[in-house]
Write an enzyme that holds these catalytic residues in place. Structure first.
Site, PDB file in Angstrom:
ATOM      1  CE  LYS A 186      44.426  59.020  -8.299  1.00  0.00           C
ATOM      2  NZ  LYS A 186      43.848  58.466  -9.520  1.00  0.00           N
ATOM      3  N   GLY A 221      39.196  58.680  -9.035  1.00  0.00           N
ATOM      4  CA  GLY A 221      38.985  60.063  -9.443  1.00  0.00           C
ATOM      5  C   GLY A 221      40.249  60.623 -10.050  1.00  0.00           C
ATOM      6  N   GLY A 223      43.696  62.532 -10.689  1.00  0.00           N
ATOM      7  CA  GLY A 223      44.896  62.738  -9.880  1.00  0.00           C
ATOM      8  C   GLY A 223      44.939  64.129  -9.285  1.00  0.00           C
ATOM      9  CB  VAL A 226      40.891  61.698  -5.937  1.00  0.00           C
ATOM     10  CG1 VAL A 226      41.064  60.580  -4.927  1.00  0.00           C
ATOM     11  CG2 VAL A 226      39.419  61.947  -6.185  1.00  0.00           C
ATOM     12  N   GLY A 227      43.936  62.630  -5.932  1.00  0.00           N
ATOM     13  CA  GLY A 227      45.342  62.424  -5.550  1.00  0.00           C
ATOM     14  C   GLY A 227      45.870  63.609  -4.762  1.00  0.00           C
ATOM     15  CD  GLU A 265      59.500  52.778  -6.020  1.00  0.00           C
ATOM     16  OE1 GLU A 265      60.110  52.422  -7.046  1.00  0.00           O
ATOM     17  OE2 GLU A 265      60.005  52.725  -4.890  1.00  0.00           O
ATOM     18  CB  CYS A 306      58.877  52.091 -14.340  1.00  0.00           C
ATOM     19  SG  CYS A 306      58.764  50.767 -13.154  1.00  0.00           S
ATOM     20  CD  GLU A 410      59.099  56.635 -18.120  1.00  0.00           C
ATOM     21  OE1 GLU A 410      58.327  57.542 -17.764  1.00  0.00           O
ATOM     22  OE2 GLU A 410      59.379  55.668 -17.404  1.00  0.00           O
TER      23      GLU A 410
END
Ligand code: NAD
Length: 503
Positions: A186, A221, A223, A226-227, A265, A306, A410
């Protein structure tokens, strides 16, 4: 191949997608040909460049079932057969590298050279590195009377972000498939098109090598839908997630209900520490060169990396000179049309991220940091023809202290903070004063001092004197930057179970 109605073709790639790649076939979502879709926006022009379907939990179920069925066969293949698939995929990416680069430029704004190099060719290199590793990897070992056997962990759900969309998919897919796992991918809804092109590569590679089509499945889709359904699914054995720390926490919490293995990650706030040539010394020999390299690291991909070392720590004795040099260096850099070659910066990849970066610049000023270059891009500095895009000029803040939010959070944009330190203990304390632990850098004329300082930084990767990226070496986070490692043999281990045969 799908219809090119709607957004125009990018090379020979049709970016108007209506189907998912599941079980070796392009299939409509369960909601049918008229399923909801989301549009993909070019952040330089703000024009729509593609559309992808928005999937549901039922679509996740179909994709996971296909991956589970393919796993029964793929898990029993030889490492050599798996290596052949990976090499074929790598060759497929290289064969269509111009299209990949154009697609990535269109969907997330990476300038052409970046999109072709670290975004596309590096992804091919990752597949090649795993094909090579399969030739030497030790699958079994003997410990006394026991035989230790490594076996594929099962079905892997890979959830990926938009900043290096293809490379970050490759880091998961190549390792998982090398291990003998199968995968449901995904990608980010903001930059999903390269994944559809990759599915086309898999279609050809599976046909050519006889691998079951269900080894690699793709659906798109939200997050949160679908995630989340992937992290929940009882037939998923491993969730490998790359993205924000906030979403990673949710994924891990959801996956805990079925005790899945989770790889994370996540975000970073890495420090680049410039050391004097001698302990307590008053000189940094190549200060201009060091700052230029340090700013390259941040401004590359418009700060959306990142591991970028967005905090630069400088000894008292060269601090004022360094502020001037960094400001001049930032002002020298240009924004430009991402589809042209060159080392210019592209836009910020999404409207939401653009707002986030601008709000951090305002916060930095409000917190008392000194803005010495950049900020919101003036009309005159926007590339011709791209006035509406999400542009942020290379930005430098001086006099930043660790209690400021711009030093702790961040930002994920082309924003550097400069920090002054008095001695190396203080430098190490500032570098480690972060909830994150992803990257870092040390510069010192004495390589022995550089190496020992690098060991004091509590992060998963530290560049020493500009050391270059190694695709076979592990990468990952300490602290809230993640769990587990990607790339190389350590990355492969994330997708293997360990069995002891007791004789
Ligand atoms: P994000 O967390 O918003 O989204 C990443 C992916 O997770 C997307 O596919 C998204 O749809 C999905 N997702 C979001 N919420 C979810 C949920 N509740 N359950 C399951 N899936 C969910 O991140 P982003 O904005 O796309 O990417 C930027 C972030 O990624 C930055 O924080 C950056 O540091 C991080 N990142 C980390 C690495 C690394 O290797 N450590 C690499 C690249 C990017």
């Amino acid at each position: 191949m799908e219809s090119t109605a709607g957004p125009g073709a990018i090379g020979t790639f049709a970016p108007d997608r209506r189907t998912f790649w599941i079980d070796g076939r392009w299939q409509y979502p369960r909601a049918g040909a008229d399923a909801p879709f989301c549009t993909v926006t070019n952040p330089a022009s703000t024009r729509t460049v593609g559309r992808v379907p928005v999937g549901s939990a039922e679509d996740v179920d179909d994709a996971v079932r296909a991956a589970r069925e393919a796993f029964a066969q793929w898990a029993t293949t030889t490492p050599a057969a798996r290596g052949t698939l990976l090499s074929t995929v790598a060759a497929g990416i290289r064969g269509r590298e111009d299209e990949f680069a154009a697609v990535i430029t269109a969907e997330m704004g990476a300038p052409r050279d970046n999109a072709l190099g670290v975004q596309t060719r590096l992804a091919a290199e990752v597949f090649e590195s795993y094909a090579e590793l399969l030739g030497t990897y030790a699958w079994e070992e003997r410990i006394g009377t026991s035989q230790i056997v490594k076996e594929p962990a099962g079905v892997v759900a890979a959830i990926t972000p938009w900043n290096y969309p293809l490379y970050l998919i490759a880091a998961k897919a190549a390792a998982a498939l090398a291990a003998g796992c199968t995968i449901v991918l995904k990608p980010s809804q903001d930059a999903p098109l390269d994944a559809f092109l990759l599915a086309e590569i898999f279609a050809g590679a599976c046909d050519a090598t006889g691998a079951p089509g269900g080894v690699f499945n793709l659906l798109t889709g939200a997050g949160a839908v679908v995630g989340q359904a992937l992290a929940e699914h009882p037939q998923v054995d491993v969730v490998s997630f790359t993205g924000s720390t906030a979403a990673g926490r949710k994924v891990a919490a959801t996956a805990a209900a079925t005790v899945k293995r989770v790889g994370l990650e996540l975000g970073g706030k890495s420090a680049c520490v410039v050391l004097a040539d001698e302990p307590g010394g008053s000189e940094v020999g190549d200060l201009g060169k060091i700052l230029s390299a340090a700013l390259d690291d941040v401004f590359h991909n418009s700060g959306q990396t990142c591991t970028a070392c967005t905090r630069i720590l400088l000894p008292d004795v060269v601090y004022d000179e360094a502020v001037q040099l960094a400001a001049a260096e930032a002002r020298r850099r240009r924004l430009g049309d991402p589809s042209s070659p060159g080392d210019h910066l592209g836009p910020i990849a999404t409207a939401a991220q653009y707002d986030t970066v601008l709000s951090y610049i305002d916060r930095g000023v409000a917190e008392g940091a000194r803005l010495v270059a950049g900020g919101k891009t003036e009309e005159a500095d926007r590339p011709d023809g791209f006035g509406d895009g999400f542009w942020v000029s290379p930005t430098v803040f001086a006099d930043v202290t660790s209690d400021m939010s711009i030093a702790q959070e961040e930002i994920f944009g082309p924003v550097v903070t400069l920090h002054r330190y008095h001695d190396e203990d203080e430098a190490a304390a500032i570098a480690n004063d972060s909830v994150y632990g992803l990257g870092g850098a040390v510069w010192c004329a004495d390589p022995v001092r550089a190496g020992s300082f690098a060991r004091r930084i509590r992060t998963g990767r530290v560049r020493v004197n500009g050391g270059s990226f190694n695709v076979a070496a592990p990468t990952g986070g300490y602290k809230q930057s993640g769990i587990g490692r990607e790339l190389g043999a350590h990355g492969l281990d994330e997708y293997l179970e360990i069995k002891t045969l007791q004789w």
